[in-house]
Design a protein around this motif. Sequence first.
Motif, short mmCIF file in Angstrom:
data_model
loop_
_atom_site.label_atom_id
_atom_site.label_comp_id
_atom_site.label_asym_id
_atom_site.label_seq_id
_atom_site.Cartn_x
_atom_site.Cartn_y
_atom_site.Cartn_z
N VAL A 155 0.80 -1.23 0.00
CA VAL A 155 0.00 0.00 0.00
C VAL A 155 0.83 1.28 0.00
O VAL A 155 0.41 2.29 -0.58
CB VAL A 155 -1.01 -0.03 1.18
CG1 VAL A 155 -0.29 0.18 2.51
CG2 VAL A 155 -2.12 0.99 0.99
N CYS B 19 1.33 2.56 -3.57
CA CYS B 19 0.24 2.82 -4.51
C CYS B 19 -0.82 3.74 -3.95
O CYS B 19 -1.77 4.04 -4.67
CB CYS B 19 -0.34 1.53 -5.05
SG CYS B 19 -1.09 0.47 -3.85
N ALA B 20 -0.68 4.21 -2.74
CA ALA B 20 -1.71 5.08 -2.17
C ALA B 20 -1.04 6.30 -1.53
O ALA B 20 -0.51 6.22 -0.42
CB ALA B 20 -2.55 4.32 -1.15
N GLU B 21 -1.08 7.38 -2.24
CA GLU B 21 -0.47 8.64 -1.81
C GLU B 21 -0.91 9.07 -0.41
O GLU B 21 -0.05 9.36 0.44
CB GLU B 21 -0.88 9.72 -2.84
CG GLU B 21 -0.11 10.99 -2.79
CD GLU B 21 1.22 10.88 -3.49
OE1 GLU B 21 1.33 10.13 -4.49
OE2 GLU B 21 2.17 11.51 -3.03
N PRO B 22 -2.21 9.13 -0.13
CA PRO B 22 -2.62 9.62 1.20
C PRO B 22 -2.12 8.71 2.33
O PRO B 22 -1.80 9.20 3.42
CB PRO B 22 -4.16 9.61 1.14
CG PRO B 22 -4.49 9.60 -0.32
CD PRO B 22 -3.38 8.86 -0.99
N VAL B 23 -2.05 7.42 2.08
CA VAL B 23 -1.53 6.49 3.09
C VAL B 23 -0.06 6.79 3.35
O VAL B 23 0.39 6.87 4.51
CB VAL B 23 -1.73 5.03 2.62
CG1 VAL B 23 -0.94 4.06 3.49
CG2 VAL B 23 -3.22 4.67 2.60
#
Lengths: 357, 357, 357
Positions: free
Chosen positions: C48, C51-55
């Motif tokens: 994750v 692939c997940a900017e906010p994370v």
Amino acid sequence: MAHARDKAFLGHFFEDFRLGQSFLHATPRTISSGDVALYLGLTGSRHVLHCAEPVAKRLGFREAPIDNLLAFHIAFGKTVPDVSLNAVANLGYADLRFLRPVYVGDTLFVESDVIGLKENSSGKSGIVYVHSRAYNQDDHEVLCWKRWVMVHKRDSERPAVAESVPELPEVVELGHLPLPDGLRFAEFDRRWTGSAAVWDDYRIGERIDHPDGLTVDDSDHTLATKLYQNNAKVHFDQHLMAQSTHGRRLMYGGHVISVCRALSYCGLENALWLAAINSGTHANPSYGGDTFFAWSEVLDKAELPGRKDVGALRLRLVGLKNCRPEDLQGSHLLDEGRRRYRSQVVLDLDYWALMPR
Amino acid sequence: MAHARDKAFLGHFFEDFRLGQSFLHATPRTISSGDVALYLGLTGSRHVLHCAEPVAKRLGFREAPIDNLLAFHIAFGKTVPDVSLNAVANLGYADLRFLRPVYVGDTLFVESDVIGLKENSSGKSGIVYVHSRAYNQDDHEVLCWKRWVMVHKRDSERPAVAESVPELPEVVELGHLPLPDGLRFAEFDRRWTGSAAVWDDYRIGERIDHPDGLTVDDSDHTLATKLYQNNAKVHFDQHLMAQSTHGRRLMYGGHVISVCRALSYCGLENALWLAAINSGTHANPSYGGDTFFAWSEVLDKAELPGRKDVGALRLRLVGLKNCRPEDLQGSHLLDEGRRRYRSQVVLDLDYWALMPR
Amino acid sequence: MAHARDKAFLGHFFEDFRLGQSFLHATPRTISSGDVALYLGLTGSRHVLHCAEPVAKRLGFREAPIDNLLAFHIAFGKTVPDVSLNAVANLGYADLRFLRPVYVGDTLFVESDVIGLKENSSGKSGIVYVHSRAYNQDDHEVLCWKRWVMVHKRDSERPAVAESVPELPEVVELGHLPLPDGLRFAEFDRRWTGSAAVWDDYRIGERIDHPDGLTVDDSDHTLATKLYQNNAKVHFDQHLMAQSTHGRRLMYGGHVISVCRALSYCGLENALWLAAINSGTHANPSYGGDTFFAWSEVLDKAELPGRKDVGALRLRLVGLKNCRPEDLQGSHLLDEGRRRYRSQVVLDLDYWALMPR
């Protein structure tokens, strides 16, 4: 060495689902310009809104929005681990609506609710109905859909749950058809797509045989499906599939949708915006090496309230494999009095597209 | 259901073209960093200007320009629906000049004029000569080329048009060779490419056998060609091609150019900038599974007026399939007194590259 | 026409290496979002952080860092022309540490020093030990590793060099384990990965059989390896490999590492950050068409000084081909008293991962 198979989640079985149960699916996903390029390369799509920045801006978008089908595939992929890892088959879609444009840099968070359950008479599996929604990083809902899927039971001896089948709309009503904010098709220039045929030129009942064909190899569909982080085994694991009746990897049905939509460009160049999918059926399985063709039928036409620049076309997109549209009279045949899909038909999709007038 | 095959444009035939006719091709295309990564991945190119931002800046570019061949393929793809959908063969290129660097975020708009027409004696086809130009979003011309292509006639009984064959330069004259604004090869550091051989080290008549080989599978060339939105059927439709003399999909000749240019890296590492293509011939068809090799010959060398940092090399790039360069004496053989390409030769490209001095 | 084979560098042979020799490798490489998308598509990775900017931001990163293995492959590819173009085999890795996150837009510059040399008794080849380091555009070291590789001698008659074998750590010591600046796993939300199993839930000695399998076709591994600009011939040149004992192209071992790490997601979802690789062995060759599986073993667990939010897990990742983990008791068999890898084992990797507590 102690085995810890329990840490590796093997997916839900039919009896694990409860009506009203909610899932917040794992792995939120930020969309990049690399995803967009791969989508173009894997489908050959030429829909102009998604590949020409200045055109998208002229038509009222902040920048080029990603193809709505790309957004759908990425969102759909998120639901697989919770919903369909033990699926026998994906039975259908309904009420798929693209509520807001998705742009490069947006992150999709996806949730699903169980809205229906129905055990099969065999006791070996059941149908799970889910309502899924994708939100962006600002918590705005960007797309939603319903699907139903046949899922294995873990234990066929276990008694059936109470049956509850949701009512699903056959067609997304015009009042529910989302129009992207700021859309202005009045600015549309026919030279951008090379086609002069706009909304007014299509007639209900008309059929368009799209001339292009596209062969999809195993590397192509598996690359697409891995990009969507869809981890359904049937698409990837040749070791497993060699022992199945298929004998080889199954193509993700969503890739077939994308390929057929791309093939439909020639003859529907100005169907610029896929607004909603009313229903969809994967009529037969597809495999690496298959060559796809498509025809479209105009099922309906609708004006949109207060708009002179844009109209809605309800289209039926029929996808074929290894057969040109002109070589097939219709999608169905009669088999001992029962109407069923011909073996060449792989997709039967019913959708609303927005077109300049 | 009424068929509407007329909406699906089937391409122009020879008799549809008129001397002086202009096309503004459909689907303007914004270049993304995804295109650049796919180009690297599909060709294995290591040309440093296009993959190292700080190097490009040191050498006078705003940022890393995209590979000129990538710009060409995307621009070329746009011309296919209007020019060569019904082509028998792409016969040649001339006067291809890269006028300005193309950067990620630029959008290409492409136009073509018909500059020549010549019917074949058979009456079944004719040669169409076009002059194509790509512009960016600021309306600056970024590349231009001429090509001629043999196109089917719709009706062989129809009388021939007046013949008009344009004069095409054999070689782009040095005075017409575009130098990117701000280019400063004086800053060049040989460690960036690992090769000490610069312009001064190459001799006219020298031949370089490039040691690398690259096998291209069907997924590779079709992915590249779909990315370029080139929709010529012969590259994609196995259902169609199975019935042709080829028996399988034909590789887009432009992909062969890109692969051979990438293979030529080893031995020409410092041919940093492809400035112009003088002429190009696809000597034999290529298919998925072919392994490509290349040799280069130095045809000419030229100083550039007022520049001590950069010189021009005129190179002949010979592409081979399934045969190493050292296993082939020359590109041609004598067949009953007639000189023709050996069956292993797939490409004969004549181009100008800029190299640090 | 004079041949100039000398301009085309054919790689170093064993006798070209000197202890203490340094290489600044060619083709610095800027990482793009296209590389990231291709990495996702080619491996199916769902980790994750990448692939997940906010994370990534919530967990203390400036933006989503690229997968450390992607950074490694690109840096490794740079070393191939100088170090391993004439390699017989890549024998092992040690002390691979990811010192700083790499972001889209960063450019990697790679250097290597020769830290050991040992001629084989046959006189036909020798082992070269190198210490390689990658720096970003700000001259910060971002990753480093040691590897040893068996390289052909040009001339087997030439006398041996003095033997010098470096001491290599079996395991990266905890004190050397780099923690990304600003990392705060206290903010971790288990719903991002769908798994509740964190550092505290893993036991030393535990084995996790990962349920997913992935078939890799020739187009897949060659696309990845070309993207990394790794030009080792064995991966790309079917014309050459058809004459080898393999009969076909060899898969780059690094791609096998990436695929197996991606397969290990299910069961180790929260092994968010690959911090270091202690050692790695490519136990058997892999080819296009192979289906990969993996199991993991917890070799060790360690708290990190002063941190309550994050712990280190030392994991052994065993990669298999065409065989499910549950169908294999262990990685080795006894062959006339000698322990060797079973033919299904392709990878034996020992690494440290950081996991929320």
